[in-house]
Design a protein around this motif. Structure first.
Motif, PDB file in Angstrom:
ATOM      1  N   MET A 146       0.843  -1.192   0.000  1.00 48.18           N
ATOM      2  CA  MET A 146       0.000   0.000   0.000  1.00 48.18           C
ATOM      3  C   MET A 146       0.877   1.241   0.000  1.00 48.18           C
ATOM      4  SD  MET A 146      -2.901  -0.796   2.900  1.00 48.18           S
ATOM      5  CE  MET A 146      -3.793   0.689   2.544  1.00 48.18           C
ATOM      6  N   ASP A 147       0.435   2.256  -0.689  1.00 47.89           N
ATOM      7  CA  ASP A 147       1.173   3.508  -0.629  1.00 47.89           C
ATOM      8  C   ASP A 147       0.718   4.315   0.591  1.00 47.89           C
ATOM      9  OD1 ASP A 147      -1.206   4.864  -1.294  1.00 47.89           O
ATOM     10  OD2 ASP A 147      -0.605   5.221  -3.359  1.00 47.89           O
ATOM     11  N   ASP A 148       1.443   5.372   0.874  1.00 50.95           N
ATOM     12  CA  ASP A 148       1.172   6.174   2.075  1.00 50.95           C
ATOM     13  C   ASP A 148      -0.232   6.771   2.075  1.00 50.95           C
ATOM     14  OD1 ASP A 148       3.713   5.537   2.889  1.00 50.95           O
ATOM     15  OD2 ASP A 148       4.541   7.553   2.573  1.00 50.95           O
ATOM     16  N   ASP A 149      -0.705   7.240   0.933  1.00 53.61           N
ATOM     17  CA  ASP A 149      -2.050   7.824   0.871  1.00 53.61           C
ATOM     18  C   ASP A 149      -3.117   6.795   1.234  1.00 53.61           C
ATOM     19  OD1 ASP A 149      -1.181  10.368   0.216  1.00 53.61           O
ATOM     20  OD2 ASP A 149      -1.389  10.057  -1.940  1.00 53.61           O
ATOM     21  N   ALA A 150      -2.963   5.566   0.781  1.00 52.37           N
ATOM     22  CA  ALA A 150      -3.928   4.512   1.102  1.00 52.37           C
ATOM     23  C   ALA A 150      -3.903   4.187   2.594  1.00 52.37           C
ATOM     24  CB  ALA A 150      -3.635   3.266   0.276  1.00 52.37           C
ATOM     25  N   LYS A 151      -2.716   4.166   3.183  1.00 48.16           N
ATOM     26  CA  LYS A 151      -2.607   3.922   4.623  1.00 48.16           C
ATOM     27  C   LYS A 151      -3.294   5.040   5.412  1.00 48.16           C
ATOM     28  CE  LYS A 151       1.702   1.345   4.303  1.00 48.16           C
ATOM     29  NZ  LYS A 151       3.132   1.324   4.625  1.00 48.16           N
ATOM     30  N   LEU A 152      -3.060   6.273   5.010  1.00 49.29           N
ATOM     31  CA  LEU A 152      -3.698   7.409   5.686  1.00 49.29           C
ATOM     32  C   LEU A 152      -5.217   7.333   5.555  1.00 49.29           C
ATOM     33  CD1 LEU A 152      -1.235  10.233   4.641  1.00 49.29           C
ATOM     34  CD2 LEU A 152      -1.548   9.311   6.950  1.00 49.29           C
ATOM     35  N   SER A 153      -5.697   6.878   4.417  1.00 46.69           N
ATOM     36  CA  SER A 153      -7.133   6.754   4.204  1.00 46.69           C
ATOM     37  C   SER A 153      -7.745   5.731   5.174  1.00 46.69           C
ATOM     38  CB  SER A 153      -7.416   6.346   2.759  1.00 46.69           C
ATOM     39  OG  SER A 153      -8.797   6.214   2.547  1.00 46.69           O
ATOM     40  N   VAL A 154      -7.076   4.612   5.384  1.00 49.38           N
ATOM     41  CA  VAL A 154      -7.559   3.602   6.333  1.00 49.38           C
ATOM     42  C   VAL A 154      -7.627   4.191   7.737  1.00 49.38           C
ATOM     43  CG1 VAL A 154      -6.999   1.401   7.468  1.00 49.38           C
ATOM     44  CG2 VAL A 154      -6.774   1.622   4.982  1.00 49.38           C
ATOM     45  N   VAL A 155      -6.608   4.937   8.129  1.00 45.96           N
ATOM     46  CA  VAL A 155      -6.590   5.523   9.468  1.00 45.96           C
ATOM     47  C   VAL A 155      -7.678   6.595   9.593  1.00 45.96           C
ATOM     48  CG1 VAL A 155      -5.210   6.830  11.133  1.00 45.96           C
ATOM     49  CG2 VAL A 155      -4.192   4.905   9.883  1.00 45.96           C
ATOM     50  N   ARG A 156      -7.891   7.365   8.567  1.00 45.75           N
ATOM     51  CA  ARG A 156      -8.994   8.347   8.608  1.00 45.75           C
ATOM     52  C   ARG A 156     -10.345   7.642   8.755  1.00 45.75           C
ATOM     53  NH1 ARG A 156      -5.755  11.021   4.393  1.00 45.75           N
ATOM     54  NH2 ARG A 156      -4.786  12.846   5.367  1.00 45.75           N
ATOM     55  N   ASP A 157     -10.511   6.524   8.054  1.00 44.60           N
ATOM     56  CA  ASP A 157     -11.743   5.731   8.197  1.00 44.60           C
ATOM     57  C   ASP A 157     -11.891   5.239   9.629  1.00 44.60           C
ATOM     58  OD1 ASP A 157     -12.367   6.059   5.513  1.00 44.60           O
ATOM     59  OD2 ASP A 157     -11.729   4.040   4.923  1.00 44.60           O
ATOM     60  N   MET A 158     -10.793   4.817  10.226  1.00 42.35           N
ATOM     61  CA  MET A 158     -10.827   4.331  11.603  1.00 42.35           C
ATOM     62  C   MET A 158     -11.244   5.459  12.546  1.00 42.35           C
ATOM     63  SD  MET A 158     -10.365   1.698  13.660  1.00 42.35           S
ATOM     64  CE  MET A 158      -9.211   0.451  13.076  1.00 42.35           C
ATOM     65  N   VAL A 159     -10.691   6.638  12.373  1.00 44.34           N
ATOM     66  CA  VAL A 159     -11.055   7.781  13.218  1.00 44.34           C
ATOM     67  C   VAL A 159     -12.548   8.084  13.064  1.00 44.34           C
ATOM     68  CG1 VAL A 159     -10.738  10.279  13.541  1.00 44.34           C
ATOM     69  CG2 VAL A 159      -8.743   8.778  13.304  1.00 44.34           C
ATOM     70  N   GLU A 160     -13.043   8.065  11.832  1.00 45.88           N
ATOM     71  CA  GLU A 160     -14.476   8.292  11.595  1.00 45.88           C
ATOM     72  C   GLU A 160     -15.324   7.267  12.333  1.00 45.88           C
ATOM     73  OE1 GLU A 160     -15.952   8.417   7.593  1.00 45.88           O
ATOM     74  OE2 GLU A 160     -14.516   9.972   7.020  1.00 45.88           O
ATOM     75  N   ALA A 161     -14.913   6.018  12.288  1.00 48.65           N
ATOM     76  CA  ALA A 161     -15.671   4.950  12.950  1.00 48.65           C
ATOM     77  C   ALA A 161     -15.695   5.156  14.460  1.00 48.65           C
ATOM     78  CB  ALA A 161     -15.074   3.583  12.599  1.00 48.65           C
ATOM     79  N   TRP A 162     -14.569   5.533  15.053  1.00 47.88           N
ATOM     80  CA  TRP A 162     -14.533   5.818  16.497  1.00 47.88           C
ATOM     81  C   TRP A 162     -15.455   6.990  16.813  1.00 47.88           C
ATOM     82  CZ3 TRP A 162     -12.090   3.666  20.767  1.00 47.88           C
ATOM     83  CH2 TRP A 162     -11.255   2.579  20.506  1.00 47.88           C
ATOM     84  N   ASN A 163     -15.378   8.042  16.027  1.00 50.75           N
ATOM     85  CA  ASN A 163     -16.210   9.223  16.295  1.00 50.75           C
ATOM     86  C   ASN A 163     -17.699   8.904  16.166  1.00 50.75           C
ATOM     87  OD1 ASN A 163     -13.973  10.795  16.822  1.00 50.75           O
ATOM     88  ND2 ASN A 163     -13.939  11.749  14.812  1.00 50.75           N
ATOM     89  N   ALA A 164     -18.049   7.957  15.316  1.00 51.66           N
ATOM     90  CA  ALA A 164     -19.445   7.554  15.135  1.00 51.66           C
ATOM     91  C   ALA A 164     -19.873   6.490  16.151  1.00 51.66           C
ATOM     92  CB  ALA A 164     -19.647   7.033  13.720  1.00 51.66           C
ATOM     93  N   LEU A 165     -18.926   6.067  16.991  1.00 52.92           N
ATOM     94  CA  LEU A 165     -19.183   4.977  17.953  1.00 52.92           C
ATOM     95  C   LEU A 165     -19.650   3.716  17.226  1.00 52.92           C
ATOM     96  CD1 LEU A 165     -21.012   6.963  20.804  1.00 52.92           C
ATOM     97  CD2 LEU A 165     -18.546   6.679  20.430  1.00 52.92           C
ATOM     98  N   ASP A 166     -19.094   3.494  16.046  1.00 50.75           N
ATOM     99  CA  ASP A 166     -19.444   2.354  15.207  1.00 50.75           C
ATOM    100  C   ASP A 166     -18.432   1.241  15.468  1.00 50.75           C
ATOM    101  OD1 ASP A 166     -20.026   0.526  13.219  1.00 50.75           O
ATOM    102  OD2 ASP A 166     -20.185   2.030  11.627  1.00 50.75           O
ATOM    103  N   TRP A 167     -18.667   0.488  16.528  1.00 51.52           N
ATOM    104  CA  TRP A 167     -17.693  -0.501  16.994  1.00 51.52           C
ATOM    105  C   TRP A 167     -17.522  -1.650  16.007  1.00 51.52           C
ATOM    106  CZ3 TRP A 167     -15.447   2.661  19.704  1.00 51.52           C
ATOM    107  CH2 TRP A 167     -16.104   3.515  20.575  1.00 51.52           C
TER     108      TRP A 167
END
Length: 131
Positions: A1-22
């Motif tokens: 994976m390139d760096d942009d794809a890795k950052l995208s996964v982490v941004r998705d993870m942050v969104e999921a935490w903020n939505a309390l979507d366990w």
């Protein structure tokens, strides 16, 4: 994976935490992924991670991970943030640094660095809390 794809996964993870979507949080980990708050034993695998999240989410009214800095160094994603939360009538704010390894669109390892006493105090719990 390139760096942009890795950052995208982490941004998705942050969104999921903020939505309390366990379910989404757990699903963004590799099946054998590791979540390790470094002052505790690491959690290995989605089932263990899901069980811990269920304990931590009990009574959680609000959670916002405020990202302060996000970047890739030597292939790993570094995430500096301020976690702001309300749980069982208590308000807490905890500065955190996460270091994540991402492969094939999933988090394979997530190391968390924060002051545990500050977290527990914000949750209205004593420092002897086990989860």
């Amino acid at each position: 994976m390139d760096d942009d794809a890795k950052l995208s996964v982490v941004r998705d993870m942050v969104e999921a935490w903020n939505a309390l979507d366990w379910e989404r949080v757990v699903g963004l980990f590799a099946p054998d992924g590791v979540l390790h708050s470094v002052m505790q034993e690491p959690l290995r695998g989605r089932e263990a991670i899901g069980e811990r999240l269920a304990v931590l989410a009990d009574g959680l009214e609000r959670l916002t991970l405020h990202v302060r800095a996000l970047g890739v160094i030597d292939g790993r994603v570094f995430l500096e943030r301020l976690d702001v939360f309300d749980v069982r009538g208590h308000h807490g704010e905890v500065p955190v640094v996460g270091v994540l390894s991402v492969a094939d669109g999933l988090v394979t390892e997530w190391l968390e660095y924060y002051d545990r006493a500050t977290l527990l105090r914000g949750m209205g719990l004593g420092t002897d809390f086990a989860a």
